[in-house]
Design an enzyme around this catalytic site. Sequence first.
Site, mmCIF file in Angstrom:
data_model
loop_
_atom_site.group_PDB
_atom_site.id
_atom_site.type_symbol
_atom_site.label_atom_id
_atom_site.label_comp_id
_atom_site.label_asym_id
_atom_site.label_seq_id
_atom_site.Cartn_x
_atom_site.Cartn_y
_atom_site.Cartn_z
ATOM 1 N N GLU A 144 0.851 -1.183 0.000
ATOM 2 C CA GLU A 144 0.000 0.000 0.000
ATOM 3 C C GLU A 144 0.886 1.231 0.000
ATOM 4 O O GLU A 144 1.785 1.363 0.828
ATOM 5 C CB GLU A 144 -0.895 0.005 1.243
ATOM 6 C CG GLU A 144 -1.754 1.245 1.405
ATOM 7 C CD GLU A 144 -2.897 1.306 0.424
ATOM 8 O OE1 GLU A 144 -3.361 2.421 0.127
ATOM 9 O OE2 GLU A 144 -3.311 0.238 -0.066
ATOM 10 N N SER A 149 6.743 6.425 0.394
ATOM 11 C CA SER A 149 8.032 5.739 0.531
ATOM 12 C C SER A 149 8.312 5.254 1.952
ATOM 13 O O SER A 149 9.462 5.071 2.333
ATOM 14 C CB SER A 149 9.178 6.649 0.055
ATOM 15 O OG SER A 149 8.972 7.073 -1.275
ATOM 16 N N ARG A 150 7.243 5.048 2.719
ATOM 17 C CA ARG A 150 7.342 4.533 4.091
ATOM 18 C C ARG A 150 8.063 5.483 5.047
ATOM 19 O O ARG A 150 8.451 5.090 6.132
ATOM 20 C CB ARG A 150 8.053 3.165 4.115
ATOM 21 C CG ARG A 150 7.311 2.057 3.372
ATOM 22 C CD ARG A 150 5.952 1.795 4.007
ATOM 23 N NE ARG A 150 5.278 0.629 3.443
ATOM 24 C CZ ARG A 150 4.434 0.652 2.433
ATOM 25 N NH1 ARG A 150 4.169 1.803 1.828
ATOM 26 N NH2 ARG A 150 3.837 -0.445 2.016
ATOM 27 N N LEU A 151 8.213 6.746 4.663
ATOM 28 C CA LEU A 151 8.829 7.721 5.558
ATOM 29 C C LEU A 151 7.700 8.405 6.350
ATOM 30 O O LEU A 151 7.421 9.592 6.197
ATOM 31 C CB LEU A 151 9.648 8.745 4.770
ATOM 32 C CG LEU A 151 10.683 9.519 5.592
ATOM 33 C CD1 LEU A 151 11.723 8.578 6.190
ATOM 34 C CD2 LEU A 151 11.367 10.559 4.713
ATOM 35 N N HIS A 152 7.062 7.603 7.193
ATOM 36 C CA HIS A 152 5.858 8.038 7.883
ATOM 37 C C HIS A 152 6.155 9.080 8.958
ATOM 38 O O HIS A 152 7.280 9.187 9.451
ATOM 39 C CB HIS A 152 5.166 6.836 8.535
ATOM 40 C CG HIS A 152 4.975 5.676 7.610
ATOM 41 N ND1 HIS A 152 4.378 5.794 6.373
ATOM 42 C CD2 HIS A 152 5.303 4.356 7.757
ATOM 43 C CE1 HIS A 152 4.346 4.604 5.788
ATOM 44 N NE2 HIS A 152 4.904 3.719 6.598
#
Length: 209
Positions: A6, A186-189
Amino acid sequence: MKDVREEYHAEGLNEESLHTDPVEQARRWVDEAIEAGLPLPNAMTLATVSADGQPSSRVVLLKGIEGGGFTFFTHYDSRKGEEIAANPKVSFTMFWQPFDRQLIVIGEARKVDEEESDSYFASRPYASQISAAISPQSQPASREWLEAEVEALQQQHPEAPVPRPANWGGYRIMPTEIQFWHGRPSRLHDRFCYRKQADGSWVRERLAP
Protein backbone atom coordinates in the site's frame (compact mmCIF):
# COMPACT_ATOMS: atom_id res chain seq x y z
CA MET A 1 1.13 -11.73 0.83
CA LYS A 2 4.69 -10.58 0.34
CA ASP A 3 3.61 -8.70 -2.77
CA VAL A 4 0.66 -6.91 -1.11
CA ARG A 5 1.70 -3.29 -0.73
CA GLU A 6 0.00 0.00 0.00
CA GLU A 7 1.42 3.36 -0.98
CA TYR A 8 0.53 6.31 1.24
CA HIS A 9 -0.15 9.77 -0.14
CA ALA A 10 -1.32 11.79 2.88
CA GLU A 11 0.11 15.21 3.61
CA GLY A 12 1.21 13.98 7.02
CA LEU A 13 1.75 15.53 10.43
CA ASN A 14 3.86 18.28 11.90
CA GLU A 15 4.10 19.72 15.40
CA GLU A 16 2.14 22.83 14.43
CA SER A 17 -0.86 20.75 13.34
CA LEU A 18 -1.05 18.72 16.56
CA HIS A 19 -2.88 19.76 19.72
CA THR A 20 -0.69 20.09 22.82
CA ASP A 21 -3.12 17.76 24.65
CA PRO A 22 -2.98 14.30 23.01
CA VAL A 23 -6.41 13.32 24.35
CA GLU A 24 -7.93 16.28 22.53
CA GLN A 25 -5.94 15.40 19.41
CA ALA A 26 -7.29 11.86 19.60
CA ARG A 27 -10.81 13.26 19.90
CA ARG A 28 -10.25 15.29 16.74
CA TRP A 29 -9.21 12.22 14.79
CA VAL A 30 -12.14 10.14 16.02
CA ASP A 31 -14.59 12.97 15.27
CA GLU A 32 -13.17 13.41 11.77
CA ALA A 33 -13.53 9.67 11.09
CA ILE A 34 -17.16 9.79 12.28
CA GLU A 35 -17.97 12.90 10.27
CA ALA A 36 -16.44 11.30 7.15
CA GLY A 37 -18.81 8.35 7.48
CA LEU A 38 -16.05 5.75 7.70
CA PRO A 39 -17.21 2.24 8.61
CA LEU A 40 -16.94 1.57 12.36
CA PRO A 41 -14.97 4.77 12.99
CA ASN A 42 -14.89 4.03 16.75
CA ALA A 43 -13.57 0.46 16.47
CA MET A 44 -10.43 -0.16 18.50
CA THR A 45 -8.27 -3.24 18.97
CA LEU A 46 -7.88 -3.64 22.71
CA ALA A 47 -4.96 -5.64 24.11
CA THR A 48 -4.92 -7.01 27.66
CA VAL A 49 -2.48 -9.25 29.51
CA SER A 50 -3.30 -12.22 31.73
CA ALA A 51 -1.85 -12.77 35.19
CA ASP A 52 0.75 -15.13 33.67
CA GLY A 53 1.78 -12.61 31.01
CA GLN A 54 -0.16 -13.94 28.00
CA PRO A 55 -1.48 -11.07 25.83
CA SER A 56 -4.80 -11.25 24.02
CA SER A 57 -6.64 -8.77 21.83
CA ARG A 58 -10.07 -8.14 20.39
CA VAL A 59 -12.03 -5.33 18.71
CA VAL A 60 -14.29 -3.26 20.97
CA LEU A 61 -16.06 0.05 20.39
CA LEU A 62 -14.91 3.35 21.85
CA LYS A 63 -17.96 5.00 23.41
CA GLY A 64 -16.58 8.23 24.77
CA ILE A 65 -13.57 10.45 25.40
CA GLU A 66 -14.08 12.20 28.71
CA GLY A 67 -12.42 12.65 32.06
CA GLY A 68 -9.03 12.53 30.38
CA GLY A 69 -9.58 8.96 29.15
CA PHE A 70 -11.19 6.60 26.64
CA THR A 71 -14.36 4.70 27.59
CA PHE A 72 -15.71 1.34 26.47
CA PHE A 73 -18.26 -1.10 27.93
CA THR A 74 -18.19 -4.86 28.37
CA HIS A 75 -18.81 -7.75 30.75
CA TYR A 76 -16.59 -7.56 33.81
CA ASP A 77 -16.30 -11.35 33.97
CA SER A 78 -15.34 -11.74 30.31
CA ARG A 79 -11.78 -12.70 29.45
CA LYS A 80 -10.78 -9.07 29.02
CA GLY A 81 -12.48 -8.16 32.28
CA GLU A 82 -10.71 -10.88 34.21
CA GLU A 83 -7.38 -9.89 32.67
CA ILE A 84 -7.93 -6.23 33.51
CA ALA A 85 -8.74 -7.23 37.10
CA ALA A 86 -5.43 -9.09 37.28
CA ASN A 87 -3.42 -6.46 35.39
CA PRO A 88 -5.03 -3.10 34.54
CA LYS A 89 -2.30 -2.16 32.06
CA VAL A 90 -3.78 -2.16 28.55
CA SER A 91 -3.23 -0.78 25.08
CA PHE A 92 -5.47 -0.13 22.10
CA THR A 93 -5.00 0.77 18.45
CA MET A 94 -7.34 2.52 16.03
CA PHE A 95 -6.65 2.61 12.30
CA TRP A 96 -8.45 4.69 9.69
CA GLN A 97 -7.18 3.50 6.32
CA PRO A 98 -8.76 6.19 4.12
CA PHE A 99 -6.95 8.81 6.20
CA ASP A 100 -3.69 6.83 6.56
CA ARG A 101 -3.93 7.38 10.31
CA GLN A 102 -3.18 5.16 13.28
CA LEU A 103 -3.70 5.97 16.96
CA ILE A 104 -2.01 3.97 19.73
CA VAL A 105 -2.93 4.46 23.38
CA ILE A 106 -1.14 2.84 26.34
CA GLY A 107 -2.45 3.18 29.88
CA GLU A 108 -4.51 1.64 32.65
CA ALA A 109 -8.18 0.62 32.61
CA ARG A 110 -10.41 1.65 35.51
CA LYS A 111 -14.08 0.87 36.05
CA VAL A 112 -16.42 3.83 35.63
CA ASP A 113 -18.98 4.46 38.38
CA GLU A 114 -22.26 2.54 38.42
CA GLU A 115 -24.33 5.59 37.49
CA GLU A 116 -22.39 6.02 34.25
CA SER A 117 -22.76 2.32 33.41
CA ASP A 118 -26.50 2.48 34.21
CA SER A 119 -26.96 5.51 31.98
CA TYR A 120 -25.17 4.01 29.01
CA PHE A 121 -26.86 0.61 29.36
CA ALA A 122 -30.28 2.29 29.40
CA SER A 123 -29.40 4.16 26.18
CA ARG A 124 -28.69 0.94 24.25
CA PRO A 125 -31.29 -0.60 21.92
CA TYR A 126 -33.66 -3.01 23.66
CA ALA A 127 -32.27 -6.05 21.80
CA SER A 128 -28.73 -5.12 22.81
CA GLN A 129 -29.80 -4.81 26.45
CA ILE A 130 -31.32 -8.30 26.28
CA SER A 131 -28.25 -9.85 24.65
CA ALA A 132 -25.86 -8.29 27.14
CA ALA A 133 -28.00 -9.36 30.08
CA ILE A 134 -28.13 -13.05 29.13
CA SER A 135 -24.63 -13.54 27.75
CA PRO A 136 -21.97 -15.29 29.86
CA GLN A 137 -19.36 -13.61 27.69
CA SER A 138 -16.24 -15.66 26.87
CA GLN A 139 -17.82 -18.83 28.34
CA PRO A 140 -18.92 -21.88 26.29
CA ALA A 141 -22.60 -21.63 25.27
CA SER A 142 -24.68 -23.16 22.50
CA ARG A 143 -26.70 -21.04 20.10
CA GLU A 144 -29.86 -22.84 21.21
CA TRP A 145 -29.20 -22.00 24.87
CA LEU A 146 -28.50 -18.34 24.06
CA GLU A 147 -31.69 -17.99 22.03
CA ALA A 148 -33.73 -19.67 24.77
CA GLU A 149 -32.29 -17.26 27.34
CA VAL A 150 -33.13 -14.32 25.10
CA GLU A 151 -36.73 -15.49 24.75
CA ALA A 152 -37.08 -16.02 28.50
CA LEU A 153 -35.74 -12.56 29.34
CA GLN A 154 -37.93 -10.95 26.68
CA GLN A 155 -40.96 -12.49 28.35
CA GLN A 156 -39.79 -11.19 31.72
CA HIS A 157 -39.01 -7.72 30.32
CA PRO A 158 -41.13 -7.23 27.17
CA GLU A 159 -39.87 -3.68 26.68
CA ALA A 160 -36.99 -1.44 27.67
CA PRO A 161 -35.44 -0.74 30.02
CA VAL A 162 -33.91 -4.05 30.98
CA PRO A 163 -32.04 -3.91 34.33
CA ARG A 164 -28.28 -3.63 33.86
CA PRO A 165 -26.51 -6.79 35.02
CA ALA A 166 -24.07 -6.19 37.87
CA ASN A 167 -21.32 -7.85 35.83
CA TRP A 168 -21.67 -5.43 32.89
CA GLY A 169 -20.32 -1.89 32.77
CA GLY A 170 -17.71 0.54 31.60
CA TYR A 171 -13.98 1.00 31.77
CA ARG A 172 -12.06 4.20 31.21
CA ILE A 173 -8.54 3.85 29.88
CA MET A 174 -6.36 6.54 31.44
CA PRO A 175 -3.43 7.07 29.07
CA THR A 176 0.23 7.31 29.96
CA GLU A 177 1.41 7.29 26.34
CA ILE A 178 -0.35 8.23 23.09
CA GLN A 179 1.10 7.88 19.60
CA PHE A 180 -0.14 9.43 16.37
CA TRP A 181 0.99 7.80 13.12
CA HIS A 182 0.40 9.20 9.64
CA GLY A 183 1.31 7.27 6.52
CA ARG A 184 3.61 9.04 4.09
CA PRO A 185 5.09 8.14 0.68
CA SER A 186 8.03 5.74 0.53
CA ARG A 187 7.34 4.53 4.09
CA LEU A 188 8.83 7.72 5.56
CA HIS A 189 5.86 8.04 7.88
CA ASP A 190 5.19 10.75 10.45
CA ARG A 191 5.01 9.51 14.03
CA PHE A 192 4.63 11.55 17.22
CA CYS A 193 4.62 10.21 20.77
CA TYR A 194 3.25 11.95 23.87
CA ARG A 195 4.34 10.64 27.29
CA LYS A 196 2.64 11.73 30.49
CA GLN A 197 4.85 13.18 33.20
CA ALA A 198 4.53 12.89 36.98
CA ASP A 199 3.01 16.38 37.19
CA GLY A 200 0.31 15.50 34.64
CA SER A 201 1.86 17.37 31.73
CA TRP A 202 2.72 15.75 28.40
CA VAL A 203 6.08 15.63 26.62
CA ARG A 204 5.94 15.22 22.86
CA GLU A 205 8.62 13.96 20.51
CA ARG A 206 8.86 12.80 16.92
CA LEU A 207 9.77 9.13 16.45
CA ALA A 208 11.41 7.49 13.47
CA PRO A 209 8.93 5.42 11.47
